[in-house]
Design a protein around this motif. Structure first.
Motif, PDB file in Angstrom:
ATOM      1  N   ALA A 137       0.830  -1.211   0.000  1.00 35.07           N
ATOM      2  CA  ALA A 137       0.000   0.000   0.000  1.00 35.07           C
ATOM      3  C   ALA A 137       0.862   1.258   0.000  1.00 35.07           C
ATOM      4  CB  ALA A 137      -0.931  -0.005   1.205  1.00 35.07           C
ATOM      5  N   SER A 138       1.906   1.266   0.818  1.00 32.53           N
ATOM      6  CA  SER A 138       2.765   2.452   0.848  1.00 32.53           C
ATOM      7  C   SER A 138       3.480   2.625  -0.488  1.00 32.53           C
ATOM      8  CB  SER A 138       3.762   2.380   2.001  1.00 32.53           C
ATOM      9  OG  SER A 138       4.705   1.363   1.801  1.00 32.53           O
ATOM     10  N   GLY A 139       3.886   1.526  -1.117  1.00 35.96           N
ATOM     11  CA  GLY A 139       4.530   1.611  -2.424  1.00 35.96           C
ATOM     12  C   GLY A 139       3.599   2.177  -3.487  1.00 35.96           C
ATOM     13  N   ALA A 140       2.328   1.763  -3.452  1.00 32.23           N
ATOM     14  CA  ALA A 140       1.357   2.269  -4.421  1.00 32.23           C
ATOM     15  C   ALA A 140       1.112   3.758  -4.220  1.00 32.23           C
ATOM     16  CB  ALA A 140       0.051   1.494  -4.292  1.00 32.23           C
ATOM     17  N   VAL A 141       0.995   4.180  -2.980  1.00 33.15           N
ATOM     18  CA  VAL A 141       0.777   5.603  -2.687  1.00 33.15           C
ATOM     19  C   VAL A 141       1.972   6.423  -3.162  1.00 33.15           C
ATOM     20  CG1 VAL A 141       0.570   7.295  -0.818  1.00 33.15           C
ATOM     21  CG2 VAL A 141      -0.826   5.219  -0.785  1.00 33.15           C
ATOM     22  N   ILE A 142       3.162   5.946  -2.879  1.00 31.55           N
ATOM     23  CA  ILE A 142       4.369   6.665  -3.294  1.00 31.55           C
ATOM     24  C   ILE A 142       4.440   6.772  -4.807  1.00 31.55           C
ATOM     25  CG2 ILE A 142       6.894   6.470  -3.405  1.00 31.55           C
ATOM     26  CD1 ILE A 142       6.664   5.358  -0.491  1.00 31.55           C
ATOM     27  N   GLN A 143       4.099   5.697  -5.512  1.00 36.54           N
ATOM     28  CA  GLN A 143       4.127   5.716  -6.977  1.00 36.54           C
ATOM     29  C   GLN A 143       3.159   6.762  -7.529  1.00 36.54           C
ATOM     30  OE1 GLN A 143       3.018   2.053  -8.851  1.00 36.54           O
ATOM     31  NE2 GLN A 143       3.636   2.742 -10.868  1.00 36.54           N
TER      32      GLN A 143
END
Length: 91
Positions: free
Chosen positions: A64-70
């Motif tokens: 989830a954090s990776g998707a938000v950062i992307q």
């Protein structure tokens, strides 16, 4: 061509920002995990000593954090392109 150089620069800066934000988020997730559970984060999903619910929660939080950062870094890159008078779809 100056336009190509600017597009490459914007892409490189966006990638660098995404990598830096990803590393910072990963460290924050790991520190938060240690503080809340008192254990090391279950990074190795194949290690049977790590309970499955913990592995799944950590994997979900990481994804989830990776998707938000992307999403955030893509949008920032496109906004930068607009400010520089470039087509944001090229970033």
């Amino acid at each position: 061509n100056g336009d190509n150089a600017m597009k490459i620069l914007i892409k490189l800066l966006s990638m660098g920002a995404a990598l830096a934000a990803g590393a910072a988020a990963r460290k924050a997730l790991e520190a938060g995990w240690r503080k809340s559970t008192g254990n090391e984060p279950p990074k190795d999903a194949g290690n049977l000593r790590n309970p499955l619910p913990g592995v799944l929660v950590f994997a979900l939080a990481t994804a989830a954090s990776g998707a938000v950062i992307q999403v955030v870094t893509q949008r920032l890159g496109r906004k930068a392109a607009l400010r520089l008078g470039r087509d944001p779809r090229e970033v």
